[in-house]
Scaffold this active site. Structure first.
Site, PDB file in Angstrom:
ATOM      1  N   CYS A  41       0.844  -1.193   0.000  1.00  0.00           N
ATOM      2  CA  CYS A  41       0.000   0.000   0.000  1.00  0.00           C
ATOM      3  C   CYS A  41       0.887   1.253   0.000  1.00  0.00           C
ATOM      4  O   CYS A  41       1.995   1.245   0.526  1.00  0.00           O
ATOM      5  CB  CYS A  41      -0.916   0.006   1.223  1.00  0.00           C
ATOM      6  SG  CYS A  41      -2.053   1.414   1.232  1.00  0.00           S
ATOM      7  N   ASP A  43       0.388   3.771   1.685  1.00  0.00           N
ATOM      8  CA  ASP A  43       0.306   4.368   3.024  1.00  0.00           C
ATOM      9  C   ASP A  43       1.700   4.713   3.573  1.00  0.00           C
ATOM     10  O   ASP A  43       2.604   3.866   3.549  1.00  0.00           O
ATOM     11  CB  ASP A  43      -0.400   3.375   3.957  1.00  0.00           C
ATOM     12  CG  ASP A  43      -0.802   4.005   5.284  1.00  0.00           C
ATOM     13  OD1 ASP A  43       0.097   4.480   6.011  1.00  0.00           O
ATOM     14  OD2 ASP A  43      -2.005   4.019   5.602  1.00  0.00           O
ATOM     15  N   ARG A  45       2.786   4.895   6.418  1.00  0.00           N
ATOM     16  CA  ARG A  45       3.222   4.153   7.612  1.00  0.00           C
ATOM     17  C   ARG A  45       3.771   2.771   7.291  1.00  0.00           C
ATOM     18  O   ARG A  45       4.155   2.032   8.194  1.00  0.00           O
ATOM     19  CB  ARG A  45       2.024   4.014   8.579  1.00  0.00           C
ATOM     20  CG  ARG A  45       1.499   5.336   9.098  1.00  0.00           C
ATOM     21  CD  ARG A  45       0.140   5.156   9.735  1.00  0.00           C
ATOM     22  NE  ARG A  45      -0.870   4.714   8.757  1.00  0.00           N
ATOM     23  CZ  ARG A  45      -2.137   4.439   9.052  1.00  0.00           C
ATOM     24  NH1 ARG A  45      -2.552   4.559  10.287  1.00  0.00           N
ATOM     25  NH2 ARG A  45      -2.975   4.052   8.108  1.00  0.00           N
ATOM     26  N   HIS A  97      -2.162  -3.938   5.052  1.00  0.00           N
ATOM     27  CA  HIS A  97      -1.991  -3.505   6.441  1.00  0.00           C
ATOM     28  C   HIS A  97      -3.345  -3.221   7.081  1.00  0.00           C
ATOM     29  O   HIS A  97      -4.288  -2.826   6.403  1.00  0.00           O
ATOM     30  CB  HIS A  97      -1.080  -2.271   6.520  1.00  0.00           C
ATOM     31  CG  HIS A  97      -1.676  -1.035   5.894  1.00  0.00           C
ATOM     32  ND1 HIS A  97      -2.232  -0.026   6.643  1.00  0.00           N
ATOM     33  CD2 HIS A  97      -1.823  -0.666   4.614  1.00  0.00           C
ATOM     34  CE1 HIS A  97      -2.675   0.926   5.837  1.00  0.00           C
ATOM     35  NE2 HIS A  97      -2.440   0.568   4.600  1.00  0.00           N
ATOM     36  N   CYS A 100      -6.095   0.177   6.847  1.00  0.00           N
ATOM     37  CA  CYS A 100      -5.905   0.696   5.480  1.00  0.00           C
ATOM     38  C   CYS A 100      -7.087   1.597   5.098  1.00  0.00           C
ATOM     39  O   CYS A 100      -8.241   1.164   5.096  1.00  0.00           O
ATOM     40  CB  CYS A 100      -5.793  -0.466   4.494  1.00  0.00           C
ATOM     41  SG  CYS A 100      -5.464   0.076   2.806  1.00  0.00           S
TER      42      CYS A 100
END
Ligand SMILES: [Zn+2]
Length: 206
Positions: A41, A43, A45, A97, A100
């Protein structure tokens, strides 16, 4: 943090790497030979190299919203083809994750934004596995379940992609993992991938 600060960080990082591993960048400049392809992803993080402790040169990375492998996504297919046939990666890791945003959005009413077209792929998964998801007692647990199912479905998409089918003899392994942004730990989703695999129409037919 200012943009200038990022460039300062880079100079400090480059100097530290060269100090710790003299000749590191010179070695990498001539070629890359990563063993792994990471599909994750976008993302912020979930930074691929950092969470698996690998330096530059060890992992080829493709990231998009909610780690999707869509059959018509030329970007992802080009990455798969290059990774398998040019770089010779041995393992492909599809990593989702918990928490998400893309998966959460797929369980909410659509807002009609561009990203909703992309998330439509996850809505389809949610529809397909509705009973499985609704067996979870809370909204949080349902979202977590969809995060896991999404990874499993994308693993199947990689395995059934024309790139992997044509490269069967190379024996590339495809793994499904999920990362918890709450504790920084990865979990292997092989049992869920196997469950989903058994439910896929292509598998039922064969
Ligand atoms: Zn995400």
């Amino acid at each position: 943090m200012s943009i200038e600060h990022l460039l300062e960080n880079n100079r400090a990082w480059s100097a530290r790497m060269e100090r710790e591993r003299p000749g590191f960048f010179k070695g990498l400049a001539s070629q890359q030979k990563p063993r792994y392809l990471w599909i994750g992803c976008a993302d912020s993080r979930v930074p691929a190299n950092e969470i698996i402790g690998l330096p530059p040169g060890e992992v080829f990375v493709h990231r998009n919203v909610a780690n999707l492998v869509v059959h018509s996504d030329l970007n992802c297919l080009a990455v798969l083809d290059f990774a398998v046939n040019a770089l010779g990666v041995e393992d492909i890791i599809v990593c989702g994750h918990y928490g998400c945003g893309g998966v959460q959005a797929a369980l909410q009413p659509t807002e009609g934004r561009i990203v909703d077209h992309w998330i439509r792929h996850i809505r389809d998964i949610a529809k397909h596995y509705k009973d499985d998801i609704e067996r979870e007692p809370t909204a949080t647990a349902q979202t977590r379940r969809l995060c896991e199912l999404n990874v499993a479905v994308q693993v199947v998409h990689v395995r059934e992609s024309p790139v992997l089918l044509a490269a069967r003899s190379k024996g590339v392994q495809v793994h499904g993992w999920i990362y918890d942004v709450g504790d920084g730990l990865l979990r292997d989703l092989t049992p869920i991938v196997d469950e989903v695999r058994a439910l896929e129409p292509s598998c039922r037919l064969s």
